[in-house]
Scaffold this motif. Sequence first.
Motif, PDB file in Angstrom:
ATOM      1  N   ASN A  97      25.020 -21.933  -4.835  1.00  0.00           N
ATOM      2  CA  ASN A  97      25.025 -20.999  -3.711  1.00  0.00           C
ATOM      3  C   ASN A  97      23.622 -20.724  -3.194  1.00  0.00           C
ATOM      4  O   ASN A  97      23.367 -20.758  -1.989  1.00  0.00           O
ATOM      5  N   ASP A 156      23.215 -22.937  -0.031  1.00  0.00           N
ATOM      6  CA  ASP A 156      23.537 -22.095   1.130  1.00  0.00           C
ATOM      7  C   ASP A 156      22.489 -22.164   2.240  1.00  0.00           C
ATOM      8  O   ASP A 156      22.693 -21.641   3.337  1.00  0.00           O
ATOM      9  N   GLN A 157      21.363 -22.808   1.947  1.00  0.00           N
ATOM     10  CA  GLN A 157      20.383 -23.004   3.024  1.00  0.00           C
ATOM     11  C   GLN A 157      20.946 -23.969   4.059  1.00  0.00           C
ATOM     12  O   GLN A 157      20.483 -24.013   5.191  1.00  0.00           O
ATOM     13  N   GLN A 215      23.733 -24.161   5.990  1.00  0.00           N
ATOM     14  CA  GLN A 215      24.859 -23.643   6.746  1.00  0.00           C
ATOM     15  C   GLN A 215      24.323 -23.336   8.135  1.00  0.00           C
ATOM     16  O   GLN A 215      23.132 -23.128   8.318  1.00  0.00           O
ATOM     17  N   ARG A 217      25.541 -28.964   7.504  1.00  0.00           N
ATOM     18  CA  ARG A 217      26.148 -28.170   6.424  1.00  0.00           C
ATOM     19  C   ARG A 217      26.140 -28.947   5.110  1.00  0.00           C
ATOM     20  O   ARG A 217      26.095 -30.178   5.109  1.00  0.00           O
TER      21      ARG A 217
END
Length: 299
Positions: A103, A107-108, A110, A117
């Motif tokens: 995560n 998550d960078q 997105q 993505r």
Amino acid sequence: MRGSIPVPGPTTVKYGGNTSCLELRFGKEDRLIIVDLGSGVRLLADLIMKKDRPRGPITTSVFLTHTHTDHIMGFPFFTPLFIPGTHLDIYGPVTYEEDTLKNIVGDQLQYRYFPVRLDELRAEINYFSLKEGRQDLGGGLTVTTKYLNHPITVLGYKFEFEGKVVCTAYDHEMYQNVFDAKPEDPGYDKAAVAEGEIAAREENEKVREFYKNADLLVHDTQYTHKEYLAGKKGWGHSSFEWAINSAHTAGVKHLVLFHHEPLRNDQELEGYYKAYMARIRGRTRMTVSIAQEGKTIEV
Ligand SMILES: [Zn+2]
Ligand SMILES: [Zn+2]
């Protein structure tokens, strides 16, 4: 290699304006290990594409010291992520169990941060959360981890291969007496102050023991001792004085001054380096250098 934020520009050309990324190579097979995915990893990716990619799919392990932005921000720019066949193992500590490494790092990728993505990447990526311990990485390579002192969980790494030892100790602040107080302070507790002093000394000794006799140590040296005392306590970084003294007393053979204060230009950095070297000349057999982007050190 600068700490905290990339600082490109004419005043940081010599030592580099990118944030933390170390490329380690082991043995005849030229095995690749990467420590941290700071902005420097973009240049490393170019090199890997030229040097390693023609030999086949990229297989590598990344060891993250911690997940502060300056140590993971280069992840989306690691070109091999976009190539099928790439195999990437990402190791690192997490501060909170519910916050997985996938995560925090992944998550960078997105849309709110980046135009691609995570599930569009072509590489196979595995994440491994680390605590303190020792791990056999195969082929005669081992890694030992040690908790360091920073506002979030940070691991120091010790890589051992064919009798050689390479360690990292960043981002790290020397342990301080958490009960530090003066007799005139309200609630002063003499016993607590003494306890705190012992605890800090013991923790610092454990860190020193961790990199004892290392052939190479890369250590946080963001501040001078004077800067540290003038408002930087508790920010999670070491002074030149602390790193040099601690490495020397641990019998380190070569110390690399690392995670440079971003406000410090090359000239200032070199000025401090020369001044410290003049002060320790003849007093230690340890050699010392300034971390420099693109520079190779053999051990
Ligand atoms: Zn940092
Ligand atoms: Zn940090």
